[in-house]
Scaffold this motif. Structure first.
Motif, PDB file in Angstrom:
ATOM      1  N   ILE A 127     -40.998   9.826  12.686  1.00 47.35           N
ATOM      2  CA  ILE A 127     -41.079  10.377  14.047  1.00 47.35           C
ATOM      3  C   ILE A 127     -42.463  10.153  14.641  1.00 47.35           C
ATOM      4  N   ILE A 128     -43.468  10.190  13.792  1.00 50.17           N
ATOM      5  CA  ILE A 128     -44.865  10.167  14.241  1.00 50.17           C
ATOM      6  C   ILE A 128     -45.344   8.728  14.361  1.00 50.17           C
ATOM      7  N   PRO A 129     -45.769   8.298  15.536  1.00 50.40           N
ATOM      8  CA  PRO A 129     -46.219   6.909  15.711  1.00 50.40           C
ATOM      9  C   PRO A 129     -47.666   6.722  15.259  1.00 50.40           C
ATOM     10  N   ASN A 130     -48.067   5.483  15.142  1.00 51.98           N
ATOM     11  CA  ASN A 130     -49.477   5.185  14.914  1.00 51.98           C
ATOM     12  C   ASN A 130     -50.303   5.688  16.096  1.00 51.98           C
ATOM     13  N   ASN A 131     -51.580   5.930  15.853  1.00 48.56           N
ATOM     14  CA  ASN A 131     -52.530   6.340  16.897  1.00 48.56           C
ATOM     15  C   ASN A 131     -52.197   7.699  17.513  1.00 48.56           C
ATOM     16  N   ALA A 132     -51.517   8.537  16.753  1.00 44.66           N
ATOM     17  CA  ALA A 132     -51.185   9.881  17.229  1.00 44.66           C
ATOM     18  C   ALA A 132     -52.162  10.899  16.652  1.00 44.66           C
ATOM     19  N   SER A 133     -52.250  12.045  17.305  1.00 50.66           N
ATOM     20  CA  SER A 133     -53.007  13.181  16.774  1.00 50.66           C
ATOM     21  C   SER A 133     -52.013  14.241  16.338  1.00 50.66           C
ATOM     22  N   LEU A 134     -52.316  14.928  15.247  1.00 53.55           N
ATOM     23  CA  LEU A 134     -51.353  15.913  14.751  1.00 53.55           C
ATOM     24  C   LEU A 134     -52.008  16.977  13.891  1.00 53.55           C
ATOM     25  N   PHE A 135     -51.359  18.145  13.881  1.00 53.14           N
ATOM     26  CA  PHE A 135     -51.674  19.211  12.940  1.00 53.14           C
ATOM     27  C   PHE A 135     -50.742  19.071  11.733  1.00 53.14           C
ATOM     28  N   ILE A 136     -51.249  19.372  10.558  1.00 51.79           N
ATOM     29  CA  ILE A 136     -50.410  19.553   9.371  1.00 51.79           C
ATOM     30  C   ILE A 136     -50.782  20.890   8.762  1.00 51.79           C
ATOM     31  N   ASN A 137     -49.804  21.771   8.679  1.00 49.14           N
ATOM     32  CA  ASN A 137     -50.029  23.142   8.239  1.00 49.14           C
ATOM     33  C   ASN A 137     -49.901  23.264   6.715  1.00 49.14           C
ATOM     34  N   ILE A 138     -50.026  24.479   6.216  1.00 49.88           N
ATOM     35  CA  ILE A 138     -49.919  24.788   4.802  1.00 49.88           C
ATOM     36  C   ILE A 138     -48.462  24.641   4.338  1.00 49.88           C
ATOM     37  N   GLY A 139     -48.276  24.207   3.082  1.00 52.29           N
ATOM     38  CA  GLY A 139     -46.940  24.181   2.506  1.00 52.29           C
ATOM     39  C   GLY A 139     -46.696  22.948   1.666  1.00 52.29           C
ATOM     40  N   THR A 140     -45.818  23.062   0.697  1.00 47.12           N
ATOM     41  CA  THR A 140     -45.510  21.923  -0.156  1.00 47.12           C
ATOM     42  C   THR A 140     -44.693  20.872   0.583  1.00 47.12           C
ATOM     43  N   THR A 141     -43.876  21.277   1.555  1.00 49.14           N
ATOM     44  CA  THR A 141     -43.112  20.294   2.327  1.00 49.14           C
ATOM     45  C   THR A 141     -44.007  19.580   3.327  1.00 49.14           C
ATOM     46  N   THR A 142     -44.930  20.287   3.949  1.00 49.30           N
ATOM     47  CA  THR A 142     -45.875  19.625   4.855  1.00 49.30           C
ATOM     48  C   THR A 142     -46.765  18.655   4.081  1.00 49.30           C
ATOM     49  N   GLU A 143     -47.069  18.975   2.832  1.00 51.51           N
ATOM     50  CA  GLU A 143     -47.836  18.040   2.001  1.00 51.51           C
ATOM     51  C   GLU A 143     -47.047  16.759   1.752  1.00 51.51           C
ATOM     52  N   ALA A 144     -45.735  16.882   1.614  1.00 51.09           N
ATOM     53  CA  ALA A 144     -44.894  15.692   1.452  1.00 51.09           C
ATOM     54  C   ALA A 144     -44.948  14.816   2.695  1.00 51.09           C
ATOM     55  N   VAL A 145     -45.066  15.436   3.861  1.00 50.13           N
ATOM     56  CA  VAL A 145     -45.222  14.672   5.100  1.00 50.13           C
ATOM     57  C   VAL A 145     -46.544  13.914   5.073  1.00 50.13           C
ATOM     58  N   GLY A 146     -47.610  14.607   4.666  1.00 45.69           N
ATOM     59  CA  GLY A 146     -48.912  13.953   4.578  1.00 45.69           C
ATOM     60  C   GLY A 146     -48.873  12.738   3.670  1.00 45.69           C
ATOM     61  N   GLN A 147     -48.206  12.856   2.538  1.00 49.30           N
ATOM     62  CA  GLN A 147     -48.108  11.743   1.604  1.00 49.30           C
ATOM     63  C   GLN A 147     -47.342  10.564   2.208  1.00 49.30           C
ATOM     64  N   ALA A 148     -46.386  10.867   3.092  1.00 49.58           N
ATOM     65  CA  ALA A 148     -45.575   9.813   3.706  1.00 49.58           C
ATOM     66  C   ALA A 148     -46.280   9.134   4.881  1.00 49.58           C
ATOM     67  N   LEU A 149     -47.409   9.665   5.312  1.00 48.98           N
ATOM     68  CA  LEU A 149     -48.118   9.113   6.472  1.00 48.98           C
ATOM     69  C   LEU A 149     -49.199   8.104   6.101  1.00 48.98           C
ATOM     70  N   THR A 150     -49.336   7.805   4.837  1.00 50.95           N
ATOM     71  CA  THR A 150     -50.490   7.017   4.402  1.00 50.95           C
ATOM     72  C   THR A 150     -50.453   5.564   4.882  1.00 50.95           C
ATOM     73  N   ASN A 151     -49.297   5.077   5.300  1.00 52.76           N
ATOM     74  CA  ASN A 151     -49.227   3.712   5.836  1.00 52.76           C
ATOM     75  C   ASN A 151     -49.468   3.663   7.344  1.00 52.76           C
ATOM     76  N   HIS A 152     -49.624   4.819   7.972  1.00 54.02           N
ATOM     77  CA  HIS A 152     -49.903   4.860   9.409  1.00 54.02           C
ATOM     78  C   HIS A 152     -51.355   4.455   9.678  1.00 54.02           C
ATOM     79  N   THR A 153     -51.602   4.040  10.899  1.00 51.32           N
ATOM     80  CA  THR A 153     -52.968   3.693  11.304  1.00 51.32           C
ATOM     81  C   THR A 153     -53.350   4.471  12.554  1.00 51.32           C
ATOM     82  N   GLY A 154     -54.639   4.719  12.683  1.00 51.80           N
ATOM     83  CA  GLY A 154     -55.157   5.351  13.887  1.00 51.80           C
ATOM     84  C   GLY A 154     -54.794   6.808  14.052  1.00 51.80           C
ATOM     85  N   LEU A 155     -54.446   7.489  12.962  1.00 57.49           N
ATOM     86  CA  LEU A 155     -54.083   8.899  13.053  1.00 57.49           C
ATOM     87  C   LEU A 155     -55.322   9.792  13.077  1.00 57.49           C
ATOM     88  N   MET A 156     -55.205  10.880  13.835  1.00 57.26           N
ATOM     89  CA  MET A 156     -56.183  11.959  13.793  1.00 57.26           C
ATOM     90  C   MET A 156     -55.442  13.183  13.263  1.00 57.26           C
TER      91      MET A 156
END
Length: 257
Positions: free
Chosen positions: A88-117
């Motif tokens: 859902i989240i495009p490259n060059n986007a800004s985003l919050f990631i909150n506390i939680g084991t599921t949100t951590e899974a999202v963080g792990q899946a974003l590692t191929n993105h570029t230009g994220l804040m």
């Protein structure tokens, strides 16, 4: 307690890795999973390890054990939810990631993105994403919970309020059938509410075990969410709330996903 040679090696492996899995141990020792389960049950009954479904954890402190055990609940569903959310989240986007084991899974899946804040109050997310030069990470200040590396309190709320971002990725400890998102720590809830208020698009990530849990602190409502990513919506009441609130629901267990 007396440990056999195999049990001693299992404990050594658990110390080195933090956890051991039944199937991996069965392959490693070339014995049946049933025999490994007997070994793990014996070790856990002797309080050498702590059991979870499918394996065991080396107890590096009670709080860390509880956190690692939470990570193992619906682990495959969380991984898939993370991957679906990352789409859902495009490259060059800004985003919050909150506390939680599921949100951590999202963080792990974003590692191929570029230009994220990425702005986060989750030490685990910050520590994993800081390694990627195409992702900028800003971490909140405040009180660090030893149990999971979450940063909570008024200082974290003030930090979050400095930003206005494209997306927010939030979790919840429980989802009530009346559509309320619930949590256990009122300090965490204050940060989550600030995250919701300062994002243009709010994504809730939660597996279906959250429908079965109970928590006492109101975080918000499903109708405040733009997109809900889950493995499946079990109850018609939740689906109706999402439909009435124009919440986009993504179910990763549906055949068409």
């Amino acid at each position: 307690m007396y440990l056999s040679e195999r049990q001693s090696e299992i404990v050594d492996l658990a110390k080195a890795k933090g956890r051991v899995l039944v199937d991996e141990l069965a392959t490693h020792f070339d014995i049946t999973p049933q025999t490994i389960r007997m070994d793990l049950n014996s070790l856990c009954n002797g309080r050498v390890l702590v059991r979870f479904h499918g394996g065991a954890i080396y107890p590096d402190g009670k709080e860390n054990v509880e956190y690692e055990a939470r990570r193992q609940i619906a682990a495959d569903e969380k991984r898939k939810i993370g991957l679906a959310t990352a789409q859902i989240i495009p490259n060059n986007a800004s985003l919050f990631i909150n506390i939680g084991t599921t949100t951590e899974a999202v963080g792990q899946a974003l590692t191929n993105h570029t230009g994220l804040m990425v702005v986060t109050n989750n030490i685990n997310v910050a520590n994993s994403l800081r390694l990627y030069p195409s992702i900028e990470v800003a971490i909140a200040g405040g009180v660090v919970r030893r149990s999971d590396g979450g940063i909570v309190g008024e200082a974290a709320v003030d930090f979050i309020n400095q930003f206005k971002v494209d997306y927010a990725v939030i979790g919840a400890s429980a989802i009530d059938l009346d559509g309320f998102l619930l949590d256990y720590d009122f300090r965490e809830v204050k940060v989550a509410q600030a995250i919701i208020e300062n994002a243009r698009h709010v994504i809730l990530v939660a597996d279906s075990t959250k429908y079965e849990r109970r928590a006492s602190v109101k975080l918000g409502k499903l109708t405040q969410v733009d997109t809900f990513v889950t493995d499946r919506v079990k109850d018609p009441a939740i689906r109706n709330i999402c439909n009435d609130g124009d919440v986009n629901v993504i179910e990763i267990d549906t055949p068409d996903y």
